[in-house]
Design an enzyme around this catalytic site. Structure first.
Site, PDB file in Angstrom:
ATOM      1  N   SER A 185       0.860  -1.185   0.000  1.00 35.92           N
ATOM      2  CA  SER A 185       0.000   0.000   0.000  1.00 35.92           C
ATOM      3  C   SER A 185       0.895   1.233   0.000  1.00 35.92           C
ATOM      4  O   SER A 185       2.109   1.132   0.256  1.00 35.92           O
ATOM      5  CB  SER A 185      -0.893   0.021   1.242  1.00 35.92           C
ATOM      6  OG  SER A 185      -0.172   0.462   2.365  1.00 35.92           O
ATOM      7  N   TYR A 195       1.103  -1.051  10.286  1.00 35.90           N
ATOM      8  CA  TYR A 195       0.626  -1.468   8.965  1.00 35.90           C
ATOM      9  C   TYR A 195       1.666  -1.120   7.903  1.00 35.90           C
ATOM     10  O   TYR A 195       1.979  -1.929   7.019  1.00 35.90           O
ATOM     11  CB  TYR A 195      -0.698  -0.760   8.685  1.00 35.90           C
ATOM     12  CG  TYR A 195      -1.334  -1.078   7.357  1.00 35.90           C
ATOM     13  CD1 TYR A 195      -1.979  -2.294   7.133  1.00 35.90           C
ATOM     14  CD2 TYR A 195      -1.310  -0.148   6.315  1.00 35.90           C
ATOM     15  CE1 TYR A 195      -2.584  -2.573   5.917  1.00 35.90           C
ATOM     16  CE2 TYR A 195      -1.914  -0.420   5.096  1.00 35.90           C
ATOM     17  CZ  TYR A 195      -2.546  -1.629   4.903  1.00 35.90           C
ATOM     18  OH  TYR A 195      -3.149  -1.906   3.694  1.00 35.90           O
TER      19      TYR A 195
END
Length: 266
Positions: free
Chosen positions: A156, A169
């Site tokens: 991401s 994350y």
């Protein structure tokens, strides 16, 4: 293009994964389910590895449309479960051509600055994303090596440019890119190609965020040049289906951005 040529083109796309066997983690919902559907629609046999019963729902939906799928209930952080999924692929379909590691931990999208990250959040992300990728690589490599193998991971923008609110994350998503690049170099001589996908798509977590903050969707749409957050099934999943097919045989070690132009600094 004539209607006849368009029909012929659609027919070819419908079957471009015929004979391929694709294992998808986290295929019980969201993007994972969309990937399963896109690959099945293109003719692939699907192996769904997920811990929840929704994996069985995905399997049933594919079968109802005339496709071929099996669901293996398991946790990617457990090598025993991953090995079982790979062995089931061989037992039922005779081979394994591609692995798509889409699963993330339940707390994967949790907003927490570094001082607020608890042990469970950190360990959960590492276990599912990183340990899962490692387990899949170890269990699947001998089978992927037998011909035209594909291994697809997910990152991401957080993993490429960092994130103020999601450092845990960002850490695992960044690490997955490093792992994928290493595998691409190591496995290339064996004919296995490795890709990374960075998507921007509507998810259950994002839908919850929209409900909490009604103005969030409009703000996100505004920063995407194409003007909208992607649909997991129609915008992102077809790209993944392409990556596990013959047309992507010379793509290796690359990050494919599927986000409507939101991230342009790769």
């Amino acid at each position: 293009m004539s209607a006849k040529k368009k029909a012929a083109q659609a027919a070819n796309m419908k079957h471009y994964l015929d004979g391929r066997v694709v294992l998808v983690t986290g295929g019980g919902s969201g993007l994972g389910r969309g990937i399963c559907f896109a690959c099945a629609d293109a003719g692939a046999r699907i192996v769904i590895l997920s811990p929840g019963d929704n994996g069985g729902v995905t399997e049933a939906a594919i079968r109802e449309k005339g496709g071929h799928a099996i669901w293996v209930k398991g946790d990617v952080s457990r090598i025993e479960d991953v090995t079982e999924a790979v062995e089931r692929s061989i037992a039922v379909f005779g081979k394994l051509d591609a692995v798509v590691h889409n699963a993330i931990s339940r707390g994967g999208g949790t907003l927490a600055e570094v001082q607020d990250i608890d042990e469970d959040l950190w360990r959960g992300g590492v276990a599912v994303s990183l340990r899962g990728a490692y387990n899949l690589a170890v269990a699947a490599r001998p089978h992927l090596k037998r011909g035209r193998g594909r291994f697809v991971l997910f990152t991401s923008p957080a993993g490429m440019e960092g994130s103020v609110r999601m450092p845990a994350y960002a850490a695992v998503k960044g690490a997955l890119r490093g792992f994928a690049k290493s595998l691409a170099v190591e496995w290339g001589p064996d004919g296995i190609s490795v890709s990374v996908v960075s998507p921007l798509a509507l998810s259950e977590g994002l839908e919850k965020a929209f409900a909490i903050d009604p103005g969030l969707k409009a703000r996100m749409d505004k920063v995407v040049p194409l003007g909208r957050v992607g649909d997991p099934t129609t915008d992102v999943a077809p790209v993944v289906a392409f990556l596990v097919g013959d047309g992507a045989r010379y793509i290796n070690g690359q990050t494919i951005i599927v986000d409507g132009g939101r991230y342009t600094t790769l």
